[in-house]
Design a protein around this motif. Structure first.
Motif, mmCIF file in Angstrom:
data_model
loop_
_atom_site.group_PDB
_atom_site.id
_atom_site.type_symbol
_atom_site.label_atom_id
_atom_site.label_comp_id
_atom_site.label_asym_id
_atom_site.label_seq_id
_atom_site.Cartn_x
_atom_site.Cartn_y
_atom_site.Cartn_z
ATOM 1 N N LEU A 54 0.806 -1.231 0.000
ATOM 2 C CA LEU A 54 0.000 0.000 0.000
ATOM 3 C C LEU A 54 0.836 1.277 0.000
ATOM 4 O O LEU A 54 0.422 2.289 -0.577
ATOM 5 N N VAL A 55 2.035 1.264 0.614
ATOM 6 C CA VAL A 55 2.834 2.488 0.586
ATOM 7 C C VAL A 55 3.299 2.818 -0.836
ATOM 8 O O VAL A 55 3.118 3.961 -1.293
ATOM 9 N N PRO A 56 3.815 1.859 -1.589
ATOM 10 C CA PRO A 56 4.107 2.185 -3.000
ATOM 11 C C PRO A 56 2.856 2.606 -3.770
ATOM 12 O O PRO A 56 2.887 3.517 -4.591
ATOM 13 N N LEU A 57 1.702 1.988 -3.451
ATOM 14 C CA LEU A 57 0.457 2.365 -4.137
ATOM 15 C C LEU A 57 0.092 3.816 -3.825
ATOM 16 O O LEU A 57 -0.358 4.560 -4.702
ATOM 17 N N ILE A 58 0.326 4.235 -2.584
ATOM 18 C CA ILE A 58 0.085 5.643 -2.206
ATOM 19 C C ILE A 58 0.893 6.567 -3.120
ATOM 20 O O ILE A 58 0.392 7.565 -3.645
ATOM 21 N N GLY A 59 2.156 6.192 -3.369
ATOM 22 C CA GLY A 59 3.001 7.018 -4.243
ATOM 23 C C GLY A 59 2.487 7.022 -5.673
ATOM 24 O O GLY A 59 2.462 8.059 -6.344
ATOM 25 N N ALA A 60 2.042 5.851 -6.146
ATOM 26 C CA ALA A 60 1.547 5.752 -7.527
ATOM 27 C C ALA A 60 0.311 6.635 -7.716
ATOM 28 O O ALA A 60 0.182 7.347 -8.710
ATOM 29 N N ILE A 61 -0.566 6.614 -6.706
ATOM 30 C CA ILE A 61 -1.787 7.450 -6.770
ATOM 31 C C ILE A 61 -1.400 8.926 -6.722
ATOM 32 O O ILE A 61 -1.827 9.743 -7.528
ATOM 33 N N ALA A 62 -0.545 9.266 -5.755
ATOM 34 C CA ALA A 62 -0.159 10.672 -5.564
ATOM 35 C C ALA A 62 0.476 11.243 -6.832
ATOM 36 O O ALA A 62 0.308 12.411 -7.162
ATOM 37 N N GLY A 63 1.198 10.387 -7.556
ATOM 38 C CA GLY A 63 1.843 10.845 -8.789
ATOM 39 C C GLY A 63 0.888 10.892 -9.973
ATOM 40 O O GLY A 63 1.241 11.394 -11.043
ATOM 41 N N GLY A 64 -0.339 10.358 -9.807
ATOM 42 C CA GLY A 64 -1.333 10.421 -10.883
ATOM 43 C C GLY A 64 -1.226 9.284 -11.880
ATOM 44 O O GLY A 64 -1.437 9.469 -13.083
ATOM 45 N N ASN A 65 -0.878 8.113 -11.412
ATOM 46 C CA ASN A 65 -0.654 6.961 -12.302
ATOM 47 C C ASN A 65 -1.750 5.908 -12.210
ATOM 48 O O ASN A 65 -2.438 5.821 -11.185
ATOM 49 N N CYS A 66 -1.837 5.098 -13.253
ATOM 50 C CA CYS A 66 -2.609 3.858 -13.166
ATOM 51 C C CYS A 66 -1.644 2.779 -12.682
ATOM 52 O O CYS A 66 -0.439 2.915 -12.846
ATOM 53 N N ALA A 67 -2.171 1.722 -12.098
ATOM 54 C CA ALA A 67 -1.243 0.712 -11.555
ATOM 55 C C ALA A 67 -1.833 -0.685 -11.601
ATOM 56 O O ALA A 67 -3.046 -0.859 -11.439
ATOM 57 N N LEU A 68 -0.919 -1.659 -11.805
ATOM 58 C CA LEU A 68 -1.256 -3.061 -11.548
ATOM 59 C C LEU A 68 -0.456 -3.457 -10.308
ATOM 60 O O LEU A 68 0.763 -3.247 -10.266
ATOM 61 N N VAL A 69 -1.142 -3.969 -9.300
ATOM 62 C CA VAL A 69 -0.482 -4.339 -8.040
ATOM 63 C C VAL A 69 -0.515 -5.854 -7.888
ATOM 64 O O VAL A 69 -1.580 -6.470 -7.810
ATOM 65 N N LYS A 70 0.672 -6.452 -7.890
ATOM 66 C CA LYS A 70 0.803 -7.898 -7.719
ATOM 67 C C LYS A 70 1.128 -8.173 -6.269
ATOM 68 O O LYS A 70 2.224 -7.871 -5.796
ATOM 69 N N LEU A 71 0.143 -8.728 -5.560
ATOM 70 C CA LEU A 71 0.318 -9.029 -4.142
ATOM 71 C C LEU A 71 0.916 -10.427 -4.011
ATOM 72 O O LEU A 71 0.698 -11.276 -4.882
ATOM 73 N N SER A 72 1.669 -10.663 -2.940
ATOM 74 C CA SER A 72 2.333 -11.963 -2.807
ATOM 75 C C SER A 72 1.326 -13.069 -2.520
ATOM 76 O O SER A 72 0.453 -12.927 -1.670
ATOM 77 N N ARG A 73 1.503 -14.183 -3.190
ATOM 78 C CA ARG A 73 0.569 -15.285 -2.951
ATOM 79 C C ARG A 73 0.910 -16.023 -1.655
ATOM 80 O O ARG A 73 0.124 -16.819 -1.147
ATOM 81 N N HIS A 74 2.105 -15.749 -1.087
ATOM 82 C CA HIS A 74 2.494 -16.495 0.122
ATOM 83 C C HIS A 74 1.741 -15.988 1.351
ATOM 84 O O HIS A 74 1.400 -16.748 2.235
ATOM 85 N N SER A 75 1.497 -14.666 1.395
ATOM 86 C CA SER A 75 0.677 -14.130 2.507
ATOM 87 C C SER A 75 -0.771 -14.197 2.027
ATOM 88 O O SER A 75 -1.429 -13.168 1.819
ATOM 89 N N TYR A 76 -1.274 -15.423 1.884
ATOM 90 C CA TYR A 76 -2.518 -15.653 1.140
ATOM 91 C C TYR A 76 -3.718 -14.937 1.764
ATOM 92 O O TYR A 76 -4.487 -14.267 1.071
ATOM 93 N N ASN A 77 -3.848 -15.043 3.086
ATOM 94 C CA ASN A 77 -5.033 -14.457 3.739
ATOM 95 C C ASN A 77 -5.046 -12.936 3.600
ATOM 96 O O ASN A 77 -6.080 -12.331 3.331
ATOM 97 N N VAL A 78 -3.880 -12.330 3.767
ATOM 98 C CA VAL A 78 -3.805 -10.868 3.633
ATOM 99 C C VAL A 78 -4.041 -10.463 2.185
ATOM 100 O O VAL A 78 -4.835 -9.570 1.891
#
Ligand SMILES: NC(=O)C1=CN([C@@H]2O[C@H](COP(=O)(O)OP(=O)(O)OC[C@H]3O[C@@H](n4cnc5c(N)ncnc54)[C@H](OP(=O)(O)O)[C@@H]3O)[C@@H](O)[C@H]2O)C=CC1
Ligand SMILES: CCCCCC(=O)O
Length: 468
Positions: free
Chosen positions: A127-151
């Motif tokens: 989420l912290v990198p996503l905050i930067g992507a939003i603040a900069g005015g970008n679109c984003a694809l966020v790949k979350l780790s499959r190992h922390s499955y529940n989160v």
């Protein structure tokens, strides 16, 4: 291969670029709406997020709240309160040959960015990198780790619900194959947090399109413990730093370099601190986390034979439990001392003089973080001058991560780029130079045009060279 959104990656990439070109994400209203949505996502789902992290990593609510809730909220609030000024066009000085024209620095979005996050702090590091992507005015694809499955599954559901579906795509199921396919597409920035091994794969793929990257990697972080230190004070901080998240921390201390005169007293102090922090049976302590997977627990247990175990050495693979384990006389060629440990196993190398310790560090890849416990200024200076690392902390551990004024990133093998605070915005922003030139004909100096003469060259040199 389709992402969790069920849409083929080729069209995902095209759709995001189309939305970016519509200029929707450039608008400040949109950026603030998304930052506020992210803030709301966290505040309205604290309990579920905490429960999911607990399922994946078994850590105490205290650890979860500090790193996965409070720090992310702080970064979001700091960005919301400063975004207008960070994004403001800067007027800069224009030399005489520009007059009466003017020069500016525009702050512009990069475009469509790719964020890949790991499992050890699965909320914060996504989420912290996503905050930067939003603040900069970008679109984003966020790949979350499959190992922390529940989160990752919960974050996927929440992000899909709270964030603008036109501008973001989230995935939590993809693994190596999915990432390999992701890397075949052109992104305007790749923000990767993970191992050095995969970081090199990402960097090589980015080169195809000359895509700028932020590589937040790991490595073996050394911690020097000098003879001039308060052993009780130091032991508490070292055990705290090593046991936080059961050692699954990229800035965690990986191994100790201890002055031989204090080796035994320090080990004895470790024993009493472990009892103070976690009680007689550490496995039962709610303050000590679990390892992310049975495979990772087995890897850590296999390290016990790489030296002489003087504390711990217990493993319950079924429960993903590895006890805090201290190992002396480690085999310097073993995985314990050549691969990132990323767990609560702490090898100790004894040294006689500080130059030996510094040389030991110099002979290995630059670490993400370096620690040194010493009250001797001359020792501190020698270590600072004689080593290179992404960051360095004197007489404490980990907490530099919590200061948004400090750049958080590596050097050499431990990473490229840095973020936190304004740097996160800067990471996802292009500083575009703009010059507005005059159209007044009488200022259109003939000397700049051919045919050139020695005189025009002389006058131009005086003007350009003057920097007026
Ligand atoms: N600097 C920083 O801020 C931080 C750095 N780290 C570092 O991250 C590592 C732990 O996180 P972890 O997620 O395990 O990191 P990994 O680099 O092992 O995995 C990151 C992602 O890359 C994928 N992957 C693995 N192999 C390949 C491949 N050959 N090609 C393409 N993708 C691949 C993984 O997929 P799959 O899920 O299938 O394995 C995973 O989704 C540690 O080294 C730690 O130091 C961690 C936190 C913070
Ligand atoms: C203390 C929190 C640290 C988060 C980033 C890391 O894994 O080092």
């Amino acid at each position: 291969m389709s992402s969790s959104t069920g849409v083929a990656l080729s069209s995902v990439s095209k759709n995001l670029r189309k939305v970016f070109l519509s200029q929707k994400t450039r608008k400040m209203d949109w950026r603030f709406s998304q930052l506020k949505a992210l803030k709301k996502l966290i505040s309205e789902n604290k309990e579920d997020i905490t429960a999911a992290v607990k399922k994946d990593l078994g850590k105490h609510e205290f650890e979860i709240h500090q790193t996965e809730i409070v720090m992310v909220q702080a970064e979001c609030e700091e960005t919301i309160s400063h975004l207008e000024s960070w994004n403001k066009t800067e007027k800069v000085y224009s030399p005489i040959h520009f007059k009466p024209g003017s020069s500016y620095i525009l702050k512009e979005p990069l475009g469509v960015v790719l964020i890949m996050s790991p499992w050890n702090y699965p909320v914060n590091l996504a989420l912290v990198p996503l905050i930067g992507a939003i603040a900069g005015g970008n679109c984003a694809l966020v790949k979350l780790s499959r190992h922390s499955y529940n989160v990752s599954k919960l974050l996927y559901e929440l992000l899909t619900k709270y964030m603008d579906p036109e501008c973001f795509v989230f995935d939590y199921e993809g693994g190596a194959q999915y990432i390999t396919e992701l890397l075949e597409y052109k992104w305007d920035h790749i923000f990767f947090t993970g191992s050095v091994k995969v970081g090199k794969i990402v960097y090589a793929a980015a080169a195809k399109y000359l895509t700028p990257v932020t590589l937040e990697l790991g490595g073996k972080n050394p911690c020097i413990v000098d003879k001039d230190t308060d052993i009780k004070f130091t032991a508490r901080r070292l055990i705290w730093g090593k046991c936080w998240n059961a050692g699954q921390t990229c800035i965690g201390l990986d191994y100790l370099l201890v002055h031989k005169s204090i080796l035994q007293p320090l080990i004895e102090e470790f024993k009493s601190v472990l009892k103070e922090f976690f009680g007689e049976d550490i496995k039962k302590s709610p303050s000590f986390a679990r390892i992310i997977s049975k495979a990772a627990a087995e890897r850590l247990a296999s390290l016990f034979t790489n030296g002489k175990v003087v504390i711990g050495g217990e493993a319950d693979i079924e429960e993903r439990y590895i006890s805090p384990t201290v190992i002396v006389d480690p085999d310097l060629d073993s995985p314990l001392m050549t691969e990132e440990i990323f767990g609560p196993v702490l090898p100790i190398v004894a040294y006689e003089n500080i130059d030996e310790a510094i040389e030991f560090i110099q002979n290995r890849p630059h670490p993400l973080t370096l620690y040194c416990f010493s009250r001797d200024q001359s020792i501190q200076d020698k270590v600072l001058d004689g080593t290179q690392s992404g960051s360095v902390m004197l007489n404490d551990c980990l907490l530099h991560f919590t200061n948004p004024q400090l750049p958080f990133g590596g050097i050499g093998d431990s990473g490229i780029g840095a973020y936190h605070g304004k740097l996160t915005f800067d990471t996802f922003t292009h500083r575009r130079a703009l010059v507005q030139s005059t159209t007044k004909k009488f200022l259109d100096l003939p000397l700049r045009y051919p045919p050139y003469t020695p005189m025009s060259d002389n006058i131009a040199s005086k003007i350009i060279g003057s920097g007026w």
